[in-house]
Design an enzyme around this catalytic site. Structure first.
Site, PDB file in Angstrom:
ATOM      1  N   HIS A   1      -3.913  -1.792  -2.706  1.00 52.99           N
ATOM      2  CA  HIS A   1      -3.879  -0.567  -3.512  1.00 52.99           C
ATOM      3  C   HIS A   1      -2.869  -0.696  -4.664  1.00 52.99           C
ATOM      4  CE1 HIS A   1      -6.433   2.248  -1.127  1.00 52.99           C
ATOM      5  NE2 HIS A   1      -6.200   1.335  -0.202  1.00 52.99           N
TER       6      HIS A   1
ATOM      7  N   ASP B   1       0.853  -1.196   0.000  1.00 54.15           N
ATOM      8  CA  ASP B   1       0.000   0.000   0.000  1.00 54.15           C
ATOM      9  C   ASP B   1       0.886   1.243   0.000  1.00 54.15           C
ATOM     10  OD1 ASP B   1      -2.303  -1.373  -0.331  1.00 54.15           O
ATOM     11  OD2 ASP B   1      -3.267  -0.723   1.526  1.00 54.15           O
TER      12      ASP B   1
END
Ligand SMILES: [Mn+2]
Length: 234
Positions: A82, A55
């Site tokens: 992400h 992330d």
């Protein structure tokens, strides 16, 4: 669909005999704050290594800087949920990505989006680091199997693309261990280091250590730097 190179999903590192191995939680585009935390811990890029639970982008103001960080020879992240949006930017659920902070990416020219995707496609799903005290595992959210070896086999020799996708999604997204406060841990490791769920302080459940202390939330969070030899904060 753009063509992505095959990369090892599990990356192994031999013990660091000259410096420290440090792990950090989710970064989310806050590289200036990360740099400050590293300097406070006297991180030495000549000998130390920084492992990240992934992330790297979304939410923070410095997302494009990630490309410079991925070029640093001492910086070793796994792929977070992400980061996985970036890898699959042309096929992922863009609405949910934007809802989760991905708007900056949609504004990049296509050539740059492809450049990001190619770079992020090189991120392993799991990292294992040898230490004098035993093997350390690193994934973004969880090891969804009782043993590390089982997870490694699923990643390296998946029975189907669909099964691989399911396993990877659970590794990058699952919160069941922390939500249920499961303490049985993961066999075959001295410790497993994960992020993904923001916490006020690191939480240890069995041999699983959650270190996302929201350094990406200015004012209320801080970056936890965990020394992989001592399992203490640096
Ligand atoms: Mn996450």
């Amino acid at each position: 669909m753009h063509e992505l190179p095959e990369v090892p999903r599990v990356k192994r590192f031999a013990a660091n005999t000259v410096g420290r191995d440090i792990a950090v939680g989710d970064i989310h585009g806050h590289f200036t704050r990360l740099q400050a935390a590293l300097e406070a811990a006297r991180f030495n890029p000549m000998v130390d290594r920084l492992f990240s639970v992934g992330d790297l982008i979304d939410r923070g103001p410095e997302c494009p800087d990630v490309l410079h960080w991925l070029d640093k020879p001492w910086f070793h992240p796994v792929c977070g949920n992400h980061d996985d949006y970036v890898v699959h930017f042309d096929t992922c659920d863009v609405d949910s990505w934007i809802f989760n902070g991905g708007l900056w990416f949609t504004k990049l020219p296509l050539s740059e989006r492809k450049q990001f995707a190619a770079k992020f496609a090189g991120l392993p799903i799991a990292i294992e680091v040898e230490t004098a005290q035993g093997l350390i595992g690193i994934v973004h959210a969880d090891c969804p199997f009782p043993s590390w070896e089982q997870m490694r086999n699923e990643l390296q020799f998946p029975e189907s693309e669909q099964r691989l996708r399911q396993v990877q999604n659970r590794i990058m997204w699952s919160r069941s261990r922390i939500d249920l406060l499961e303490t049985h841990g993961v066999e075959g490791l001295r410790a497993l280091i994960v992020g993904h769920t923001p916490l006020q302080q690191p939480v240890r459940l069995g041999n699983v250590i959650h270190i996302d202390t929201a350094g990406w939330r200015p004012a209320i969070g801080h970056f936890t730097l965990l020394n992989l030899a001592t399992l203490e904060t640096a």
